[in-house]
Design a protein around this motif. Sequence first.
Motif, PDB file in Angstrom:
ATOM      1  N   VAL A  91       0.614  -1.172   0.224  1.00 33.19           N
ATOM      2  CA  VAL A  91      -0.013   0.073   0.191  1.00 33.19           C
ATOM      3  C   VAL A  91       0.581   1.039  -0.174  1.00 33.19           C
ATOM      4  O   VAL A  91       1.671   1.050   0.797  1.00 33.19           O
ATOM      5  CB  VAL A  91      -0.750   0.033   1.681  1.00 33.19           C
ATOM      6  CG1 VAL A  91      -1.876   1.333   1.531  1.00 33.19           C
ATOM      7  CG2 VAL A  91      -1.730  -1.391   1.711  1.00 33.19           C
ATOM      8  N   PHE A  92       0.635   2.099  -0.646  1.00 31.13           N
ATOM      9  CA  PHE A  92       1.619   3.397  -1.050  1.00 31.13           C
ATOM     10  C   PHE A  92       1.341   4.971  -0.894  1.00 31.13           C
ATOM     11  O   PHE A  92       0.023   4.456  -0.687  1.00 31.13           O
ATOM     12  CB  PHE A  92       2.365   3.575  -3.074  1.00 31.13           C
ATOM     13  CG  PHE A  92       2.685   2.225  -3.532  1.00 31.13           C
ATOM     14  CD1 PHE A  92       4.309   1.818  -3.041  1.00 31.13           C
ATOM     15  CD2 PHE A  92       2.043   1.101  -3.883  1.00 31.13           C
ATOM     16  CE1 PHE A  92       4.630   0.702  -3.753  1.00 31.13           C
ATOM     17  CE2 PHE A  92       1.988   0.199  -4.511  1.00 31.13           C
ATOM     18  CZ  PHE A  92       4.694   0.199  -4.803  1.00 31.13           C
ATOM     19  N   GLN A  93       2.083   5.581  -0.561  1.00 32.55           N
ATOM     20  CA  GLN A  93       1.891   6.833  -0.234  1.00 32.55           C
ATOM     21  C   GLN A  93       0.102   7.692  -1.067  1.00 32.55           C
ATOM     22  O   GLN A  93      -0.755   7.755  -0.689  1.00 32.55           O
ATOM     23  CB  GLN A  93       2.322   7.784   0.064  1.00 32.55           C
ATOM     24  CG  GLN A  93       1.918   9.220   0.527  1.00 32.55           C
ATOM     25  CD  GLN A  93       3.741   9.785   0.766  1.00 32.55           C
ATOM     26  OE1 GLN A  93       4.319   9.921   0.990  1.00 32.55           O
ATOM     27  NE2 GLN A  93       3.207  11.781   0.865  1.00 32.55           N
ATOM     28  N   ASP A  95      -2.131   7.098  -3.906  1.00 31.46           N
ATOM     29  CA  ASP A  95      -3.236   5.241  -3.887  1.00 31.46           C
ATOM     30  C   ASP A  95      -2.635   3.792  -5.421  1.00 31.46           C
ATOM     31  O   ASP A  95      -3.433   3.119  -4.969  1.00 31.46           O
ATOM     32  CB  ASP A  95      -4.155   5.924  -4.096  1.00 31.46           C
ATOM     33  CG  ASP A  95      -5.086   6.861  -5.388  1.00 31.46           C
ATOM     34  OD1 ASP A  95      -5.053   6.250  -6.710  1.00 31.46           O
ATOM     35  OD2 ASP A  95      -5.472   7.942  -4.925  1.00 31.46           O
ATOM     36  N   GLN A 151      -8.005   6.502  -0.115  1.00 29.30           N
ATOM     37  CA  GLN A 151      -7.369   5.665   0.327  1.00 29.30           C
ATOM     38  C   GLN A 151      -7.518   4.205   1.103  1.00 29.30           C
ATOM     39  O   GLN A 151      -6.925   3.536   1.256  1.00 29.30           O
ATOM     40  CB  GLN A 151      -6.063   6.596   1.376  1.00 29.30           C
ATOM     41  CG  GLN A 151      -5.062   7.263   0.916  1.00 29.30           C
ATOM     42  CD  GLN A 151      -3.847   6.613   0.753  1.00 29.30           C
ATOM     43  OE1 GLN A 151      -4.276   5.756  -1.083  1.00 29.30           O
ATOM     44  NE2 GLN A 151      -2.567   6.087   1.561  1.00 29.30           N
ATOM     45  N   GLN A 154      -7.864   1.780  -2.115  1.00 32.71           N
ATOM     46  CA  GLN A 154      -6.077   0.991  -1.497  1.00 32.71           C
ATOM     47  C   GLN A 154      -6.374  -0.234  -0.887  1.00 32.71           C
ATOM     48  O   GLN A 154      -6.069  -1.385  -0.937  1.00 32.71           O
ATOM     49  CB  GLN A 154      -5.049   2.038  -1.846  1.00 32.71           C
ATOM     50  CG  GLN A 154      -4.413   1.464  -2.034  1.00 32.71           C
ATOM     51  CD  GLN A 154      -3.116   2.454  -1.240  1.00 32.71           C
ATOM     52  OE1 GLN A 154      -1.475   1.937  -2.651  1.00 32.71           O
ATOM     53  NE2 GLN A 154      -3.158   3.756  -1.024  1.00 32.71           N
ATOM     54  N   MET A 155      -6.708   0.761   0.623  1.00 34.79           N
ATOM     55  CA  MET A 155      -6.345  -0.379   1.780  1.00 34.79           C
ATOM     56  C   MET A 155      -7.922  -1.867   1.694  1.00 34.79           C
ATOM     57  O   MET A 155      -6.921  -2.782   1.411  1.00 34.79           O
ATOM     58  CB  MET A 155      -7.724   0.012   2.814  1.00 34.79           C
ATOM     59  CG  MET A 155      -6.351   0.959   3.997  1.00 34.79           C
ATOM     60  SD  MET A 155      -6.770   1.182   5.823  1.00 34.79           S
ATOM     61  CE  MET A 155      -7.516   2.263   5.590  1.00 34.79           C
ATOM     62  N   MET A 168       2.616  -1.010   4.119  1.00 39.29           N
ATOM     63  CA  MET A 168       2.833   0.461   4.085  1.00 39.29           C
ATOM     64  C   MET A 168       3.229   0.818   4.184  1.00 39.29           C
ATOM     65  O   MET A 168       4.165   1.656   5.400  1.00 39.29           O
ATOM     66  CB  MET A 168       1.389   0.116   4.571  1.00 39.29           C
ATOM     67  CG  MET A 168       0.237  -0.715   4.619  1.00 39.29           C
ATOM     68  SD  MET A 168      -1.131  -0.718   6.370  1.00 39.29           S
ATOM     69  CE  MET A 168      -2.073   0.239   5.196  1.00 39.29           C
ATOM     70  N   ASP A 169       4.011   2.238   2.758  1.00 35.69           N
ATOM     71  CA  ASP A 169       4.868   3.153   2.671  1.00 35.69           C
ATOM     72  C   ASP A 169       3.488   4.451   2.971  1.00 35.69           C
ATOM     73  O   ASP A 169       3.171   5.072   1.874  1.00 35.69           O
ATOM     74  CB  ASP A 169       5.300   2.781   1.331  1.00 35.69           C
ATOM     75  CG  ASP A 169       6.239   3.817   0.777  1.00 35.69           C
ATOM     76  OD1 ASP A 169       6.830   4.309   1.920  1.00 35.69           O
ATOM     77  OD2 ASP A 169       7.189   3.666  -0.109  1.00 35.69           O
ATOM     78  N   GLU A 170       4.203   5.175   4.275  1.00 33.21           N
ATOM     79  CA  GLU A 170       4.029   5.971   4.305  1.00 33.21           C
ATOM     80  C   GLU A 170       2.615   6.560   3.909  1.00 33.21           C
ATOM     81  O   GLU A 170       1.994   7.349   3.392  1.00 33.21           O
ATOM     82  CB  GLU A 170       4.418   7.254   4.567  1.00 33.21           C
ATOM     83  CG  GLU A 170       5.676   7.170   4.620  1.00 33.21           C
ATOM     84  CD  GLU A 170       6.314   8.199   4.460  1.00 33.21           C
ATOM     85  OE1 GLU A 170       5.833   9.492   5.289  1.00 33.21           O
ATOM     86  OE2 GLU A 170       7.276   8.692   3.972  1.00 33.21           O
ATOM     87  N   PRO A 171       1.125   5.114   4.409  1.00 30.02           N
ATOM     88  CA  PRO A 171      -0.183   5.463   3.643  1.00 30.02           C
ATOM     89  C   PRO A 171      -0.981   6.523   3.646  1.00 30.02           C
ATOM     90  O   PRO A 171      -1.646   7.543   2.468  1.00 30.02           O
ATOM     91  CB  PRO A 171      -1.327   3.660   3.339  1.00 30.02           C
ATOM     92  CG  PRO A 171      -0.462   3.674   5.069  1.00 30.02           C
ATOM     93  CD  PRO A 171       1.250   4.249   4.946  1.00 30.02           C
ATOM     94  N   THR A 202       6.523   4.943   8.181  1.00 31.53           N
ATOM     95  CA  THR A 202       5.879   6.628   8.908  1.00 31.53           C
ATOM     96  C   THR A 202       7.222   7.297   8.906  1.00 31.53           C
ATOM     97  O   THR A 202       7.689   7.061   9.534  1.00 31.53           O
ATOM     98  CB  THR A 202       5.186   6.253   9.791  1.00 31.53           C
ATOM     99  OG1 THR A 202       4.223   7.731   9.684  1.00 31.53           O
ATOM    100  CG2 THR A 202       5.656   5.507  10.807  1.00 31.53           C
TER     101      THR A 202
END
Length: 251
Positions: A91-93, A95, A151, A154-155, A168-171, A202
């Motif tokens: 999961v990216f920052q 979407d 977002q 995306q989740m 999860m990269d700073e979502p 984060t």
Amino acid sequence: MSTATLPAAPAPEGAELALHDVRLGHADGAALPGTVALRIAPRELLAVVGPSGCGKSTLLRTLAGLLPPLDGRVTQDGEPVARPAADRALVFQHDALLPWRTVHANVELPLAIRRVPRAERRRAAGDWLERVGLAGHGHKLPHQLSGGQRQRVQMARALASRPRVVLMDEPFGALDAHTRAGMQDLLVDILQGTGSTVVFVTHDVDEALYLGDRVALLATGQVLDVPHPRDRDAQHAPGTAELRRRIIESL
């Protein structure tokens, strides 16, 4: 922000991830300093913090199997991680939704790739959109949603395939403070029944202290236990305040 309570499929068993004296970096660039030795327990939520450039995103891509380590070994349940796998979701920052697919079709995508029967994947996508508070939005295109709503999609997409690992990269990094807090609470609510192991990168120390069972300080190699994970009322408790001070000093 509330979510509906739906009958859930049995939770998958979270995977154990481990880095055995791993040197992070790209083959065509400079290696990051030092090596990483780390074990992430099944069903743990590990928050990873550190200054820009210390290798947080590189760590996630290495765990995902997208980037091989320059040295050392990465394992999942004792087996080498050599390539991406369906049971590890990213999961990216930003979407990364496909703009030409509807919200419902975006959530269905990983299930379609795995050749899940159409009726089953449609049902799963609908259930997950309801769980993230977007029932009735499935027909929309991503550009018709707010940043927080995208977002949530995306989740839902990441979790619909019931992965054993979620990276999860700073979502929530691009969201305003109010929306970010709501997304943190939503993530906690959703993860309670998934069984997934989660690695959450984060820059936000308070976010790490709220979400994580432990916090990894990538720049120093420390991994610290969080005294009151996922308890907002504990943010001023002595143990939490002391841990916050230690993390900020390390940065």
